[in-house]
Design an enzyme around this catalytic site. Structure first.
Site, PDB file in Angstrom:
ATOM      1  N   LYS A  14      50.441  -1.831  27.243  1.00 42.55           N
ATOM      2  CA  LYS A  14      50.452  -0.503  27.872  1.00 42.55           C
ATOM      3  C   LYS A  14      49.024   0.014  27.959  1.00 42.55           C
ATOM      4  O   LYS A  14      48.279  -0.031  26.972  1.00 42.55           O
ATOM      5  CB  LYS A  14      51.305   0.444  27.030  1.00 42.55           C
ATOM      6  N   THR A  27      56.599  -2.905  26.993  1.00 43.35           N
ATOM      7  CA  THR A  27      55.395  -2.057  26.989  1.00 43.35           C
ATOM      8  C   THR A  27      55.769  -0.629  26.592  1.00 43.35           C
ATOM      9  O   THR A  27      54.956   0.103  26.032  1.00 43.35           O
ATOM     10  CB  THR A  27      54.661  -2.077  28.351  1.00 43.35           C
ATOM     11  N   ARG A  41       6.835   9.872  36.757  1.00 42.41           N
ATOM     12  CA  ARG A  41       8.036   9.953  37.587  1.00 42.41           C
ATOM     13  C   ARG A  41       9.163  10.607  36.806  1.00 42.41           C
ATOM     14  O   ARG A  41       9.069  10.799  35.587  1.00 42.41           O
ATOM     15  CB  ARG A  41       8.460   8.551  38.069  1.00 42.41           C
ATOM     16  N   GLN A  73      13.483  -0.986  31.148  1.00 41.41           N
ATOM     17  CA  GLN A  73      13.628  -2.169  30.290  1.00 41.41           C
ATOM     18  C   GLN A  73      12.958  -1.950  28.933  1.00 41.41           C
ATOM     19  O   GLN A  73      13.560  -2.232  27.875  1.00 41.41           O
ATOM     20  CB  GLN A  73      12.981  -3.395  30.978  1.00 41.41           C
ATOM     21  N   HIS A 121      17.755   7.403  40.810  1.00 44.02           N
ATOM     22  CA  HIS A 121      16.459   7.697  41.440  1.00 44.02           C
ATOM     23  C   HIS A 121      16.392   9.121  42.014  1.00 44.02           C
ATOM     24  O   HIS A 121      17.381   9.637  42.528  1.00 44.02           O
ATOM     25  CB  HIS A 121      16.189   6.713  42.582  1.00 44.02           C
TER      26      HIS A 121
HETATM   27  O1  LIG Z   1      12.116   1.071  35.095  1.00 43.03           O
HETATM   28  C1  LIG Z   1      12.242   0.438  36.139  1.00 43.03           C
HETATM   29  N1  LIG Z   1      12.565  -0.874  36.096  1.00 43.03           N
HETATM   30  C2  LIG Z   1      12.699  -1.642  37.215  1.00 43.03           C
HETATM   31  O2  LIG Z   1      13.022  -2.856  37.133  1.00 43.03           O
HETATM   32  C3  LIG Z   1      12.471  -1.021  38.455  1.00 43.03           C
HETATM   33  N2  LIG Z   1      12.533  -1.474  39.749  1.00 43.03           N
HETATM   34  C4  LIG Z   1      12.236  -0.405  40.556  1.00 43.03           C
HETATM   35  O3  LIG Z   1      12.222  -0.444  41.802  1.00 43.03           O
HETATM   36  N3  LIG Z   1      12.007   0.703  39.793  1.00 43.03           N
HETATM   37  C5  LIG Z   1      12.139   0.348  38.489  1.00 43.03           C
HETATM   38  N4  LIG Z   1      12.033   1.041  37.339  1.00 43.03           N
END
Ligand SMILES: O=c1[nH]c(=O)c2[nH]c(=O)[nH]c2[nH]1
Length: 302
Positions: A11, A58, A177, A229, A257
């Site tokens: 379920k 279920t 940014r 990353q 973005h």
């Molecule tokens: O932090 C980011 N990692 C990316 O891999 C990436 N690629 C991108 O176009 N902008 C960003 N910003």
């Protein structure tokens, strides 16, 4: 001729609310969850020979979720999920695995005139605290805990430069940014061998959730981010350091973005670079950055 390669059933979307009333203080505490339980076992004939005798309906699975919620504490979700999953493999000799997913919704106690209110709550965000508990007969209990839907934004303190440039590249480098994401973070516990083993570690589940949430927010806010990353790796690394019972920590972060808008067409209005104030938030496409971080003794699968 065909053969049944894999099967599980149960379920999904069982919505459960539980209130705890402290008679002495008058303080009430609430938990709202959405639960899914899927079973595996000697159920092949129900698919291949219309043999319903092996089916725990279920509807009965749903009833069991309600009864277990009544009889047992529903916090922490890790412990509740382990008790619930273990029930099915202990009760039915032909059921060998139970997969329990619990989404706990966010009800935060209201503060009224500076005081915590005894019985009123606010849903301040779609953020959830989740667990996936897999109970497999003879193999123990695997628990993955997670946070989803924690949306954050910083208006500066994020850069992205030095990335690979070739004939496909149009993106400009930036030293300042906007960074925004919807955090999905999960942490995998080392296997538990029984419900007793899970119960013995009860306090660690709330602590780890709080640590994961706090570290995510603090690193997001304070890191002068080189990239999504690099920032997410720092978060995962710090969470692993707080709790030895964690095997891995993983993140999935969309890059939400915000684009600059050139307004120079209107009387030479300056709105780019250091003059940027009005931006266009984007829905799609979006970056999506994932990683799983383990301990250095574990071999990375890249
Ligand atoms: O932090 C980011 N990692 C990316 O891999 C990436 N690629 C991108 O176009 N902008 C960003 N910003």
């Amino acid at each position: 001729m065909s053969t049944l390669a894999a099967a599980r059933y149960g379920k999904d979307n069982v919505r459960v609310y539980k209130v705890h009333r402290d008679e002495k203080t008058g303080i009430q505490t609430v938990v709202e969850m959405t639960v899914c339980v899927l079973l595996e076992g000697d159920i092949e004939t129900s698919y291949t020979r219309a043999d319903n005798s092996v089916i725990v309906a279920t509807d009965s699975i749903k009833n069991t979720i309600y009864i277990t919620a009544k009889q047992q504490p529903v916090t922490t979700p890790e412990v509740f999920g382990s008790i619930l999953g273990s029930h099915f493999i202990e009760k039915y000799s032909h059921i060998h695995a139970a997969h329990v997913n619990i989404v706990t919704h966010r009800w935060v106690r209201m503060t009224i005139d500076g005081k915590p209110h005894p019985h009123s709550f606010v849903k301040d965000s779609p953020e959830t605290r989740n667990v996936q508990v897999d109970v497999v007969e003879g193999k123990g209990i695997d628990i993955n805990s997670s946070i989803k839907g924690l949306t954050v934004l910083k208006s500066t303190g994020s850069q992205f430069w030095g990335f690979l440039r070739d004939e496909f590249t149009t993106l400009k480098e930036t030293w300042d940014r906007i960074l925004s994401t919807d955090v999905a973070a999960n942490w995998q516990w080392r296997p538990f061998n029984s419900v007793a083993d899970v119960r013995a570690n009860t306090a660690k589940f709330d602590n780890a959730w709080q640590a994961a949430r706090n570290i995510t927010l603090k690193v997001f806010a304070e890191d002068n981010s080189a990239s999504v990353q690099a920032t997410m790796y720092k978060m995962a690394d710090q969470i692993l350091a707080t709790e030895p019972l964690l095997d891995t920590v993983a993140y999935e972060l969309p890059n939400n973005h915000y684009f600059e808008i050139d307004l120079s067409w209107h009387k030479g209005t300056k709105n780019t670079g250091k003059d940027a104030e009005v931006y266009a938030p984007q829905s799609n496409p979006n970056g999506l950055i994932k990683c799983t971080v383990g301990r250095s003794s574990q071999k990375a699968k890249l």
